[in-house]
Design a protein around this motif. Structure first.
Motif, mmCIF file in Angstrom:
data_model
loop_
_atom_site.group_PDB
_atom_site.id
_atom_site.type_symbol
_atom_site.label_atom_id
_atom_site.label_comp_id
_atom_site.label_asym_id
_atom_site.label_seq_id
_atom_site.Cartn_x
_atom_site.Cartn_y
_atom_site.Cartn_z
ATOM 1 N N SER A 106 -2.769 4.929 -0.034
ATOM 2 C CA SER A 106 -1.831 6.219 -0.465
ATOM 3 C C SER A 106 -1.784 5.784 -2.061
ATOM 4 C CB SER A 106 -0.387 5.707 -0.180
ATOM 5 O OG SER A 106 0.499 6.417 -0.923
ATOM 6 N N HIS A 108 -0.205 7.417 -3.909
ATOM 7 C CA HIS A 108 1.296 7.588 -4.493
ATOM 8 C C HIS A 108 1.880 6.200 -4.494
ATOM 9 C CE1 HIS A 108 5.533 8.768 -4.815
ATOM 10 N NE2 HIS A 108 5.654 8.474 -3.701
ATOM 11 N N LYS A 109 1.804 5.473 -3.481
ATOM 12 C CA LYS A 109 2.285 4.122 -3.548
ATOM 13 C C LYS A 109 1.307 2.920 -3.914
ATOM 14 C CE LYS A 109 6.277 4.924 -1.421
ATOM 15 N NZ LYS A 109 7.507 4.616 -2.100
ATOM 16 N N ASN A 140 -0.425 14.691 3.748
ATOM 17 C CA ASN A 140 0.621 14.704 3.048
ATOM 18 C C ASN A 140 1.721 15.396 3.950
ATOM 19 O OD1 ASN A 140 0.729 17.744 2.813
ATOM 20 N ND2 ASN A 140 -0.509 17.397 0.919
#
Length: 445
Positions: A106, A108-109, A140
């Motif tokens: 990810s 995002h993470k 997503n």
């Protein structure tokens, strides 16, 4: 005994080695116990307590829909089901299969994970958990939801009916057209338009109505992570069982734990009426600030005296002002910087009932927000903050809440900095050079 071993492992996150030591049995016996319990629970217990087919749509409407949500978004005459959706994260170790590692990483993470999609009612009851899914850009929240609908997972297209309501976050924005095609109404917080730094008041108000209901899915995800095994980084050999683990703990929550969100019908109806009324109002103080350039003229402001005649508020009045308790919990941390002398409360020389404060943003050192509060001897009448949601009048942002909390409550009750500790005294700062003390008598001339 097997069930006790499984629950201990899930709740405590202990390793098989430690559990085997506690119970005095081999690790292979622990693995066999866990496997046996998973099979038994997934066959008998889980189908009776989670999944769209374990509960009727009408039962969800009658027993698991908070009156506040029905009043804000629904219509009792239409008999609508309301669901709240969000993806959660289960972190996993890096895989030596590079293809799988790329698909589960990810951005995002910044770490590998898999994503179960959680669907709850407005009181926090788990309706279903789908997945887990991969974590790359193809997976997503919107893509996952589109997959759920197009694949008709758990007969979702027949369980939900036309005019039912989904409350979602901004990650579902690309799924809105699909929802419309199926006749589902979606409510999502508004997005900032390109070039905008702050939402218009009406959009900020509408977003607040959504977040007032949507928080329950975040609390539900937190309830999952309280089972510490699922809060740890799991080895890749556990990936086949993650979906079962999550469904089991959600089924246990449904069967044995109290609802996350409850409300009295009369109180919820009164709160909904208040929020809907406020949602249609613009921010009059914002207009006054902009017309009089109060964000640029500094000569008309002076430091407020300690005897500032700000209205004294109790906890109930604070909750009525914020329409929630989340902002109140952040108040001591925000106001610590003011208490330590890093911020000033200023009062306008020509308008004594108007104050201005510049508060530090909690996430970014280089960013501060200006805010204004208008008050009388008995009440706080208007507010405006330069943060992205600061123009709303349905409740207040955390910055406004912090100043109101300090001036109207904390300074009268001795709790202005309660529970806030600066642990930086125990950590080195490379930006500060420590010069050792020098004994003058030992310095050579």
């Amino acid at each position: 005994m097997y069930l006790g071993i499984f629950l201990l492992k899930m709740r405590s996150g202990m390793s098989n080695q430690l559990i085997s030591t506690i119970f005095g049995i081999s690790k292979s016996s622990i693995r066999r116990a866990v496997s046996t319990v998973i099979s038994a629970l997934m066959k008998n217990f889980v189908p009776q307590n989670i999944g769209l087919q374990h509960i009727s749509r009408q039962e969800v409407i009658e027993n698991h829909t908070r009156p506040l949500a029905q009043s804000l978004f629904g219509n009792a005459a239409q008999n609508q089901a309301i669901a709240v959706l969000d993806g959660t994260y289960i972190f996993i170790q890096k895989s030596n299969n590079f293809h799988f590692h790329r698909r589960t990483y990810s951005l995002h993470k910044g770490r590998p994970l898999v994503k179960p999609m959680v669907v709850v009612s407005t009181d926090g009851y788990f309706l279903t958990v789908v997945g887990p899914y991969l974590a790359d850009y193809r997976n997503n929240d919107a893509a996952i939801f589109n997959h759920m609908l197009r694949s008709n997972i758990e007969d979702i297209k027949n369980w939900f009916q036309e005019d039912d309501i989904f409350v979602v976050d901004r990650g579902f924005r690309d799924a809105l057209t699909v929802l419309e095609d199926f006749g589902i109404k979606a409510f999502m917080p508004h997005l900032l338009a390109k070039g905008e730094k702050q939402m218009p008041a009406l959009e900020a108000n509408a977003s607040r109505l959504v977040t007032k209901i949507r928080w329950v899915v975040e609390a539900a995800n937190s309830r999952i992570k309280r089972w510490k095994y699922l809060g740890h980084t799991l080895p890749t050999n556990q990936v086949p069982f993650i979906g079962d683990y999550v469904r089991i703990v959600c089924a246990i929550s449904n069967e044995y734990l109290a609802p996350l969100s409850t409300g009295n019908a009369d109180d919820d109806e009164a709160l909904a009426t208040k929020m809907q009324y406020l949602a249609k109002r613009v921010n009059s103080l914002q207009t006054f600030v902009e017309e009089n350039a109060l964000d640029r003229r500094s000569s008309n402001w002076e430091v407020a005296p300690d005897s500032l005649n700000f209205p004294k508020l109790d906890e109930e009045e604070l909750r009525n002002l914020t329409c929630d308790v989340y902002q109140v919990r952040l108040c001591p941390s925000y106001m610590q910087e003011y208490i330590e002398g890093d911020a000033d409360i200023l009062v306008h020389k020509e308008h004594p009932g108007l104050i201005r404060v510049k508060l530090q943003r909690r996430h970014v050192t280089s960013k501060k927000y200006l805010l204004w509060i208008q008050y009388s001897e008995s009440t706080v009448s208007a507010w405006y903050c330069k943060c992205s949601a600061g123009a709303r009048v349905v409740g207040v942002c955390s910055h406004i809440a912090s100043v109101v909390w300090y001036l109207g409550f904390a300074r009268h009750n001795g709790g202005s900095s309660s529970g806030v500790q600066n642990w930086g005294d125990f950590v080195k700062d490379a930006a500060i050079i420590d010069v050792p003390d020098t004994d003058d008598s030992e310095v050579e001339e």
